[in-house]
Design a protein around this motif. Structure first.
Motif, mmCIF file in Angstrom:
data_model
loop_
_atom_site.group_PDB
_atom_site.id
_atom_site.type_symbol
_atom_site.label_atom_id
_atom_site.label_comp_id
_atom_site.label_asym_id
_atom_site.label_seq_id
_atom_site.Cartn_x
_atom_site.Cartn_y
_atom_site.Cartn_z
ATOM 1 N N VAL A 41 -39.390 5.373 7.331
ATOM 2 C CA VAL A 41 -38.274 4.658 7.967
ATOM 3 C C VAL A 41 -38.654 4.474 9.431
ATOM 4 N N THR A 42 -38.646 3.237 9.914
ATOM 5 C CA THR A 42 -39.028 3.023 11.321
ATOM 6 C C THR A 42 -37.815 2.794 12.223
ATOM 7 N N LYS A 43 -36.763 2.193 11.666
ATOM 8 C CA LYS A 43 -35.548 1.985 12.467
ATOM 9 C C LYS A 43 -34.377 1.665 11.555
ATOM 10 N N ILE A 44 -33.192 1.735 12.123
ATOM 11 C CA ILE A 44 -32.015 1.246 11.396
ATOM 12 C C ILE A 44 -31.373 0.139 12.223
ATOM 13 N N GLU A 45 -30.701 -0.765 11.527
ATOM 14 C CA GLU A 45 -29.989 -1.854 12.199
ATOM 15 C C GLU A 45 -28.541 -1.852 11.717
ATOM 16 N N VAL A 46 -27.634 -2.105 12.644
ATOM 17 C CA VAL A 46 -26.203 -2.160 12.297
ATOM 18 C C VAL A 46 -25.634 -3.420 12.938
ATOM 19 N N PRO A 47 -24.856 -4.208 12.161
ATOM 20 C CA PRO A 47 -24.268 -5.398 12.782
ATOM 21 C C PRO A 47 -23.366 -5.003 13.941
ATOM 22 N N LYS A 48 -23.534 -5.711 15.056
ATOM 23 C CA LYS A 48 -22.701 -5.433 16.232
ATOM 24 C C LYS A 48 -21.278 -5.870 15.918
ATOM 25 N N THR A 49 -20.329 -4.976 16.157
ATOM 26 C CA THR A 49 -18.949 -5.341 15.841
ATOM 27 C C THR A 49 -18.366 -6.190 16.966
ATOM 28 N N GLY A 50 -17.547 -7.159 16.574
ATOM 29 C CA GLY A 50 -16.944 -8.045 17.569
ATOM 30 C C GLY A 50 -15.624 -7.489 18.068
ATOM 31 N N GLU A 51 -14.913 -8.321 18.834
ATOM 32 C CA GLU A 51 -13.637 -7.883 19.422
ATOM 33 C C GLU A 51 -12.598 -7.571 18.355
ATOM 34 N N ASP A 52 -12.718 -8.248 17.201
ATOM 35 C CA ASP A 52 -11.701 -8.085 16.158
ATOM 36 C C ASP A 52 -12.107 -7.052 15.105
ATOM 37 N N THR A 53 -13.085 -6.233 15.427
ATOM 38 C CA THR A 53 -13.520 -5.204 14.473
ATOM 39 C C THR A 53 -13.379 -3.832 15.112
ATOM 40 N N VAL A 54 -12.807 -2.902 14.367
ATOM 41 C CA VAL A 54 -12.644 -1.536 14.874
ATOM 42 C C VAL A 54 -13.226 -0.562 13.847
ATOM 43 N N GLY A 55 -13.652 0.587 14.321
ATOM 44 C CA GLY A 55 -14.254 1.543 13.402
ATOM 45 C C GLY A 55 -13.944 2.972 13.802
ATOM 46 N N ALA A 56 -14.078 3.871 12.844
ATOM 47 C CA ALA A 56 -13.879 5.307 13.122
ATOM 48 C C ALA A 56 -14.553 6.119 12.028
ATOM 49 N N TYR A 57 -14.901 7.351 12.356
ATOM 50 C CA TYR A 57 -15.423 8.297 11.372
ATOM 51 C C TYR A 57 -14.688 9.621 11.561
ATOM 52 N N VAL A 58 -14.162 10.165 10.471
ATOM 53 C CA VAL A 58 -13.481 11.466 10.542
ATOM 54 C C VAL A 58 -14.074 12.383 9.474
ATOM 55 N N LYS A 59 -13.987 13.667 9.706
ATOM 56 C CA LYS A 59 -14.521 14.606 8.720
ATOM 57 C C LYS A 59 -13.698 15.869 8.668
ATOM 58 N N LYS A 60 -13.735 16.516 7.514
ATOM 59 C CA LYS A 60 -13.181 17.862 7.380
ATOM 60 C C LYS A 60 -14.384 18.785 7.480
ATOM 61 N N PRO A 61 -14.608 19.405 8.633
ATOM 62 C CA PRO A 61 -15.832 20.197 8.774
ATOM 63 C C PRO A 61 -15.733 21.545 8.063
ATOM 64 N N SER A 62 -16.852 21.982 7.537
ATOM 65 C CA SER A 62 -16.910 23.334 6.988
ATOM 66 C C SER A 62 -16.763 24.316 8.136
ATOM 67 N N PRO A 63 -15.856 25.303 8.009
ATOM 68 C CA PRO A 63 -15.720 26.281 9.101
ATOM 69 C C PRO A 63 -17.007 27.081 9.284
ATOM 70 N N ALA A 64 -17.829 27.183 8.247
ATOM 71 C CA ALA A 64 -19.044 27.993 8.338
ATOM 72 C C ALA A 64 -20.198 27.219 8.958
ATOM 73 N N SER A 65 -20.427 25.990 8.522
ATOM 74 C CA SER A 65 -21.645 25.281 8.933
ATOM 75 C C SER A 65 -21.394 24.081 9.825
ATOM 76 N N GLY A 66 -20.182 23.561 9.852
ATOM 77 C CA GLY A 66 -19.909 22.337 10.614
ATOM 78 C C GLY A 66 -20.226 21.076 9.824
ATOM 79 N N TYR A 67 -21.000 21.204 8.739
ATOM 80 C CA TYR A 67 -21.244 20.046 7.875
ATOM 81 C C TYR A 67 -19.893 19.578 7.309
ATOM 82 N N PRO A 68 -19.776 18.296 6.977
ATOM 83 C CA PRO A 68 -18.494 17.864 6.409
ATOM 84 C C PRO A 68 -18.294 18.389 4.987
ATOM 85 N N ILE A 69 -17.082 18.843 4.693
ATOM 86 C CA ILE A 69 -16.735 19.095 3.285
ATOM 87 C C ILE A 69 -16.518 17.728 2.646
ATOM 88 N N VAL A 70 -15.861 16.846 3.372
ATOM 89 C CA VAL A 70 -15.828 15.410 3.068
ATOM 90 C C VAL A 70 -15.760 14.677 4.401
#
Ligand SMILES: Cc1cc2nc3c(=O)[nH]c(=O)nc-3n(C[C@H](O)[C@H](O)[C@H](O)COP(=O)(O)OP(=O)(O)OC[C@H]3O[C@@H](n4cnc5c(N)ncnc54)[C@H](O)[C@@H]3O)c2cc1C
Length: 299
Positions: free
Chosen positions: A168-197
């Motif tokens: 893998v040399t790179k990743i590309e993501v479409p640039k979001t415009g003014e009318d696009t919004v995004g978010a990421y949320v997670k339930k972190p594992s209390p032990a590892s910090g990895y997401p449970i989901v």
């Protein structure tokens, strides 16, 4: 524990990394990027490669650029660089937010975007956000470069569309415009910090109406998956908490609960419930950004 003996090679360029991969194709060969998944598996004996090819100092694979409609992030760019980039927060908010929530500062200073995507841990924060962001993975091998859409990239647990002679040399993501919004949320594992989901959402808005949404979850199935019932239910709906709540309730309706991840932290039933709740949270967090679309880079 100490890893088994292995031969170590440091690549100075993408071409050198690919030719080293070719030279050592008769044995078990691993790429070393940030080492934050590979080294623990080698030390615990789960992985014992004959050869390790270090790409961490390949300068041409590192860096962030925003050009026209595309955000490009080199594979060896570490998480801290992404989480600290105002450009990525502005142009690919869902991805920036996911990266800012990976591990702790120490992990974010070493772990790389390409390593995370290539490793394809079902729990990886980046995989769901990358899928929701409609990203593309650029891979290179002896026959040159090819692009793989995120929808076609994750094939199963630790399995991707990258061939053994490719990196893998790179990743590309479409640039979001003014009318696009995004978010990421997670339930972190209390032990590892990895997401449970974890759930990523990228929503296109026209006035008060949701035009379309891409939503994806990690650590729900054996690889990141789109939550298409919710995506379909939201198209053309008003951007209100009520329509989001109704659409989130059906997030996992087309997924087989028998195939959901099961571990010491969560049963499939609990994961399905978490996926619904965190889909609603991700969508509401994204829609909250309609008023203030440019969150600041993480501290
Ligand atoms: C304490 C701790 C906490 C963590 N918490 C989280 C967390 O909350 N969320 C999360 O998502 N992750 C977490 N991680 C994992 C971390 O994100 C890893 O950095 C990531 O999974 C792998 O990236 P890396 O650059 O370290 O890859 P490496 O460990 O160097 O490599 C991993 C695998 O990917 C392959 N690979 C690497 N780069 C490439 C490439 N460019 N092309 C092809 N193959 C490649 C390697 O051969 C190897 O098989 C955590 C890790 C630790 C140690």
């Amino acid at each position: 524990m100490f890893p088994e003996e292995f031969d170590y090679y440091r690549a100075g360029s993408i071409d050198e990394a690919i030719s080293l991969l070719g030279e050592h194709s008769d044995g078990d060969t691993e790429i070393l990027a940030g080492g934050h998944s590979l080294l623990p598996t080698m030390k615990s004996g789960l992985s014992s490669p004959d050869s390790v090819i270090d790409i961490s100092r390949v300068d041409e694979m590192s860096g962030i650029s925003v050009d026209g409609d595309t955000v490009t992030i080199g594979a060896t760019t570490n998480y801290a660089a992404v989480a600290d980039s105002d450009e990525v927060w502005e142009s690919a908010t869902c991805l920036a937010e996911a990266v800012s929530k990976i591990g702790d500062k120490q992990v974010r200073n070493r772990g790389t975007v390409g390593g995370n995507i290539a490793h394809a841990d079902p729990a990886s924060d980046l995989t769901g956000a990358f899928l929701a962001s409609n990203g593309t993975v650029v891979v290179q091998g002896p026959d040159g470069e090819r692009r793989v859409a995120a929808d076609d990239f994750f094939l199963g647990m630790y399995a991707t569309a990258v061939e053994p002679d490719e990196i893998v040399t790179k990743i590309e993501v479409p640039k979001t415009g003014e009318d696009t919004v995004g978010a990421y949320v997670k339930k972190p594992s209390p032990a590892s910090g990895y997401p449970i989901v974890g759930v990523g959402a990228v929503v296109d808005i026209d006035g008060d109406t949701i035009q379309s949404a891409r939503i994806a979850a990690n650590n729900l199935m054996d690889h990141a998956v789109r939550l298409t019932p919710t995506e379909d239910a939201l198209a053309g709906e008003p951007a209100t908490e009520e329509s989001v709540a109704a659409a989130a309730e059906i997030a996992t309706d087309d997924l087989d609960e028998m195939m959901m991840m099961e571990d010491i932290e969560a049963s499939p039933e609990f994961r399905a419930q978490l996926a619904n709740v965190f889909t609603e949270r991700a969508l509401n967090a994204a829609l909250d950004r309609v008023e203030s679309p440019t969150p600041a880079a993480a501290d």
